[in-house]
Design a protein around this motif. Sequence first.
Motif, PDB file in Angstrom:
ATOM      1  N   VAL A 156      50.234  31.218  33.054  1.00  0.00           N
ATOM      2  CA  VAL A 156      49.021  32.004  33.319  1.00  0.00           C
ATOM      3  C   VAL A 156      49.331  33.357  33.954  1.00  0.00           C
ATOM      4  O   VAL A 156      48.416  34.110  34.315  1.00  0.00           O
ATOM      5  CB  VAL A 156      48.022  31.225  34.225  1.00  0.00           C
ATOM      6  CG1 VAL A 156      47.579  29.942  33.552  1.00  0.00           C
ATOM      7  CG2 VAL A 156      48.612  30.965  35.603  1.00  0.00           C
ATOM      8  N   GLY A 157      50.621  33.666  34.082  1.00  0.00           N
ATOM      9  CA  GLY A 157      51.022  35.004  34.507  1.00  0.00           C
ATOM     10  C   GLY A 157      51.000  35.252  35.994  1.00  0.00           C
ATOM     11  O   GLY A 157      50.804  36.395  36.436  1.00  0.00           O
ATOM     12  N   MET A 158      51.226  34.216  36.799  1.00  0.00           N
ATOM     13  CA  MET A 158      51.188  34.402  38.245  1.00  0.00           C
ATOM     14  C   MET A 158      52.438  35.088  38.777  1.00  0.00           C
ATOM     15  O   MET A 158      52.426  35.590  39.907  1.00  0.00           O
ATOM     16  CB  MET A 158      51.010  33.054  38.937  1.00  0.00           C
ATOM     17  CG  MET A 158      49.681  32.379  38.654  1.00  0.00           C
ATOM     18  SD  MET A 158      48.252  33.480  38.802  1.00  0.00           S
ATOM     19  CE  MET A 158      48.386  34.014  40.496  1.00  0.00           C
ATOM     20  N   PHE A 202      54.902  39.043  42.457  1.00  0.00           N
ATOM     21  CA  PHE A 202      55.827  40.164  42.655  1.00  0.00           C
ATOM     22  C   PHE A 202      55.080  41.372  43.229  1.00  0.00           C
ATOM     23  O   PHE A 202      55.571  42.031  44.159  1.00  0.00           O
ATOM     24  CB  PHE A 202      56.494  40.532  41.326  1.00  0.00           C
ATOM     25  CG  PHE A 202      57.506  41.636  41.444  1.00  0.00           C
ATOM     26  CD1 PHE A 202      58.793  41.379  41.889  1.00  0.00           C
ATOM     27  CD2 PHE A 202      57.167  42.948  41.123  1.00  0.00           C
ATOM     28  CE1 PHE A 202      59.728  42.395  42.003  1.00  0.00           C
ATOM     29  CE2 PHE A 202      58.092  43.976  41.233  1.00  0.00           C
ATOM     30  CZ  PHE A 202      59.377  43.696  41.674  1.00  0.00           C
ATOM     31  N   ASN A 203      53.901  41.671  42.719  1.00  0.00           N
ATOM     32  CA  ASN A 203      53.116  42.812  43.205  1.00  0.00           C
ATOM     33  C   ASN A 203      52.685  42.612  44.659  1.00  0.00           C
ATOM     34  O   ASN A 203      52.673  43.558  45.453  1.00  0.00           O
ATOM     35  CB  ASN A 203      51.889  43.032  42.319  1.00  0.00           C
ATOM     36  CG  ASN A 203      52.272  43.513  40.927  1.00  0.00           C
ATOM     37  OD1 ASN A 203      53.322  44.102  40.734  1.00  0.00           O
ATOM     38  ND2 ASN A 203      51.427  43.227  39.951  1.00  0.00           N
ATOM     39  N   PHE A 204      52.336  41.382  44.998  1.00  0.00           N
ATOM     40  CA  PHE A 204      51.948  41.071  46.376  1.00  0.00           C
ATOM     41  C   PHE A 204      53.133  41.271  47.322  1.00  0.00           C
ATOM     42  O   PHE A 204      53.000  41.893  48.384  1.00  0.00           O
ATOM     43  CB  PHE A 204      51.436  39.624  46.437  1.00  0.00           C
ATOM     44  CG  PHE A 204      51.025  39.178  47.810  1.00  0.00           C
ATOM     45  CD1 PHE A 204      50.364  40.031  48.670  1.00  0.00           C
ATOM     46  CD2 PHE A 204      51.307  37.882  48.234  1.00  0.00           C
ATOM     47  CE1 PHE A 204      49.971  39.608  49.950  1.00  0.00           C
ATOM     48  CE2 PHE A 204      50.935  37.455  49.497  1.00  0.00           C
ATOM     49  CZ  PHE A 204      50.261  38.322  50.360  1.00  0.00           C
ATOM     50  N   ALA A 237      46.881  41.157  47.831  1.00  0.00           N
ATOM     51  CA  ALA A 237      46.794  39.832  48.453  1.00  0.00           C
ATOM     52  C   ALA A 237      45.772  38.956  47.736  1.00  0.00           C
ATOM     53  O   ALA A 237      46.034  37.792  47.429  1.00  0.00           O
ATOM     54  CB  ALA A 237      46.433  39.966  49.928  1.00  0.00           C
ATOM     55  N   ILE A 238      44.601  39.533  47.449  1.00  0.00           N
ATOM     56  CA  ILE A 238      43.561  38.771  46.745  1.00  0.00           C
ATOM     57  C   ILE A 238      44.069  38.320  45.381  1.00  0.00           C
ATOM     58  O   ILE A 238      43.820  37.199  44.939  1.00  0.00           O
ATOM     59  CB  ILE A 238      42.284  39.631  46.587  1.00  0.00           C
ATOM     60  CG1 ILE A 238      41.655  39.881  47.957  1.00  0.00           C
ATOM     61  CG2 ILE A 238      41.292  38.952  45.644  1.00  0.00           C
ATOM     62  CD1 ILE A 238      40.534  40.890  47.946  1.00  0.00           C
ATOM     63  N   ASP A 239      44.822  39.192  44.717  1.00  0.00           N
ATOM     64  CA  ASP A 239      45.350  38.886  43.388  1.00  0.00           C
ATOM     65  C   ASP A 239      46.464  37.851  43.448  1.00  0.00           C
ATOM     66  O   ASP A 239      46.592  36.991  42.571  1.00  0.00           O
ATOM     67  CB  ASP A 239      45.886  40.174  42.752  1.00  0.00           C
ATOM     68  CG  ASP A 239      45.773  40.139  41.238  1.00  0.00           C
ATOM     69  OD1 ASP A 239      44.906  39.389  40.732  1.00  0.00           O
ATOM     70  OD2 ASP A 239      46.538  40.843  40.570  1.00  0.00           O
ATOM     71  N   GLY A 240      47.305  37.929  44.492  1.00  0.00           N
ATOM     72  CA  GLY A 240      48.485  37.065  44.542  1.00  0.00           C
ATOM     73  C   GLY A 240      48.310  35.778  45.306  1.00  0.00           C
ATOM     74  O   GLY A 240      48.937  34.766  44.987  1.00  0.00           O
ATOM     75  N   ILE A 241      47.421  35.784  46.317  1.00  0.00           N
ATOM     76  CA  ILE A 241      47.297  34.601  47.166  1.00  0.00           C
ATOM     77  C   ILE A 241      46.722  33.415  46.397  1.00  0.00           C
ATOM     78  O   ILE A 241      46.987  32.265  46.725  1.00  0.00           O
ATOM     79  CB  ILE A 241      46.449  34.929  48.414  1.00  0.00           C
ATOM     80  CG1 ILE A 241      47.323  35.667  49.432  1.00  0.00           C
ATOM     81  CG2 ILE A 241      45.849  33.694  49.038  1.00  0.00           C
ATOM     82  CD1 ILE A 241      46.622  36.059  50.700  1.00  0.00           C
ATOM     83  N   THR A 287      45.629  25.118  38.581  1.00  0.00           N
ATOM     84  CA  THR A 287      46.293  26.195  37.847  1.00  0.00           C
ATOM     85  C   THR A 287      45.599  26.481  36.522  1.00  0.00           C
ATOM     86  O   THR A 287      45.447  27.645  36.124  1.00  0.00           O
ATOM     87  CB  THR A 287      47.776  25.836  37.592  1.00  0.00           C
ATOM     88  OG1 THR A 287      48.386  25.491  38.824  1.00  0.00           O
ATOM     89  CG2 THR A 287      48.520  26.994  36.965  1.00  0.00           C
ATOM     90  N   ILE A 288      45.168  25.431  35.825  1.00  0.00           N
ATOM     91  CA  ILE A 288      44.437  25.624  34.567  1.00  0.00           C
ATOM     92  C   ILE A 288      43.130  26.360  34.840  1.00  0.00           C
ATOM     93  O   ILE A 288      42.741  27.288  34.104  1.00  0.00           O
ATOM     94  CB  ILE A 288      44.173  24.268  33.882  1.00  0.00           C
ATOM     95  CG1 ILE A 288      45.499  23.676  33.370  1.00  0.00           C
ATOM     96  CG2 ILE A 288      43.185  24.420  32.726  1.00  0.00           C
ATOM     97  CD1 ILE A 288      45.381  22.271  32.830  1.00  0.00           C
ATOM     98  N   ALA A 289      42.429  25.982  35.929  1.00  0.00           N
ATOM     99  CA  ALA A 289      41.192  26.674  36.289  1.00  0.00           C
ATOM    100  C   ALA A 289      41.472  28.144  36.593  1.00  0.00           C
ATOM    101  O   ALA A 289      40.702  29.033  36.203  1.00  0.00           O
ATOM    102  CB  ALA A 289      40.555  25.995  37.508  1.00  0.00           C
ATOM    103  N   LEU A 290      42.597  28.408  37.247  1.00  0.00           N
ATOM    104  CA  LEU A 290      42.978  29.783  37.563  1.00  0.00           C
ATOM    105  C   LEU A 290      43.226  30.582  36.282  1.00  0.00           C
ATOM    106  O   LEU A 290      42.902  31.770  36.195  1.00  0.00           O
ATOM    107  CB  LEU A 290      44.239  29.769  38.424  1.00  0.00           C
ATOM    108  CG  LEU A 290      44.472  30.930  39.391  1.00  0.00           C
ATOM    109  CD1 LEU A 290      43.320  31.056  40.372  1.00  0.00           C
ATOM    110  CD2 LEU A 290      45.786  30.732  40.130  1.00  0.00           C
ATOM    111  N   GLY A 291      43.801  29.908  35.269  1.00  0.00           N
ATOM    112  CA  GLY A 291      44.032  30.558  33.989  1.00  0.00           C
ATOM    113  C   GLY A 291      42.741  31.010  33.332  1.00  0.00           C
ATOM    114  O   GLY A 291      42.685  32.088  32.724  1.00  0.00           O
TER     115      GLY A 291
END
Length: 427
Positions: A72-74, A79-81, A213-217, A248-252
């Motif tokens: 899902v590309g986390m 890395f950005n966080f 942080a919002i994107d990575g946490i 993780t699937i929900a996050l996707g």
Amino acid sequence: MTLLLFAGFVALILLRVPITMAIGLAVLSALIYAGFSDTLYIIPLQVLDGVDNPSLLAIPFFIMAGNLMNGVGMTDRIFNFASALVGHMRAGLAQVNVVSSLLFAGVSGAAVADCAGLGTIEIKAMRERGYPAPFAAALTAASAVVGPIIPPSISLVVYAFLSNTSVARLFLAGIIPGIIVGLSLMAFNYLVALKQDFPREERKSLPQIGRAAIDGIAALVAPGIILVAILTGFTTATEAGVLACVYTIALGFVYRTFSFRMLWQALTETMTITSVIMIIIGFSHVMGWLLAIEQIPQQLADQILLFTESRTVFLFLLLGFLLLVGCFVEGVPAKLILVPMLLPIIDQFGIDRIHFGLIITLALLIGIATPPMGIALYIVSEVGKVPFEKVAVAILPFLVPLIVALLVITFVPELVLFLPNLVLGPA
């Protein structure tokens, strides 16, 4: 029989025979030599007995959660966080490399996944900013060592199964040692940067850090789900792994990166890796059964106690032995063979089994970044398009902070046992 078992296994490993076949062939030859040729049906029976354990069900779900996180590309978001947090420091991207591994360790639980998932991003970014390619690849391999230490960890689940210890205690015990490994590598990066003119990244503003942080946490909630669910008794380790997969699937879906093609690929990779691990566990169980028949663990304990009664001397000998084994045999199969042999000795010297679990895990993990057979070196060489010989030379200085961290963890057991005793009470 014991000599043939070990000599055959080592010879096959040196000949680059796959670890599953090496263990199986060594066991088969030892059984035939010992006169069991008419009763070789013992092998499948012992293999099935070795994998017939409910606690092992956690392994495929942890692997699946890590594969889904990659799918899902986390990795980009992590890395950005990390870049927003520490990119402005001296040797900025080198520090980002380490912090990314610390964060991703809580997602994948496997060093190989760290190298393959984050490695491509990290090495590419460091090369573009002027870091030497061998340095970038070597640092990526060294920082991947932290993967199976910070929970969730496939390696610690296997150790819990072998040593009859608590998965929850082991997961808590791995947090501080994982941070120590990360800090030791960051300190080394800082010292190297004093002599070399490594670039720094632009300091991010608080709103930029907040967005990263919002994107990575969100990715880091998965290990939190696993740890909290296990510690509160809400789920078993296996059920916590299932929860992480569902999350993780929900996050996707939230990030619109989920696809059935990605799900199928994650399932395929999970089944492949799990089957290999289970075959290794099964054959290793047969090997352990043979060693028990020959009473090798007890004999080894008696011989070591005759050689030295000093706990400190024993720990130094143990570390040297484990570091050597780790250079040639991967962590999980090495544990399957060594833990049943070493536990009687560990108990004789009064070493806590949770503490020993972190010692053997880190010592064997250092082997994945050690030439000539360290698997992490081959992975970063491939994903970073750096000649293996250059990576093998560049990794040598990084072994110093890793071994220093190992010594600290070994001889200051309070660092390992503090969190388990604080949260769960003394064992």
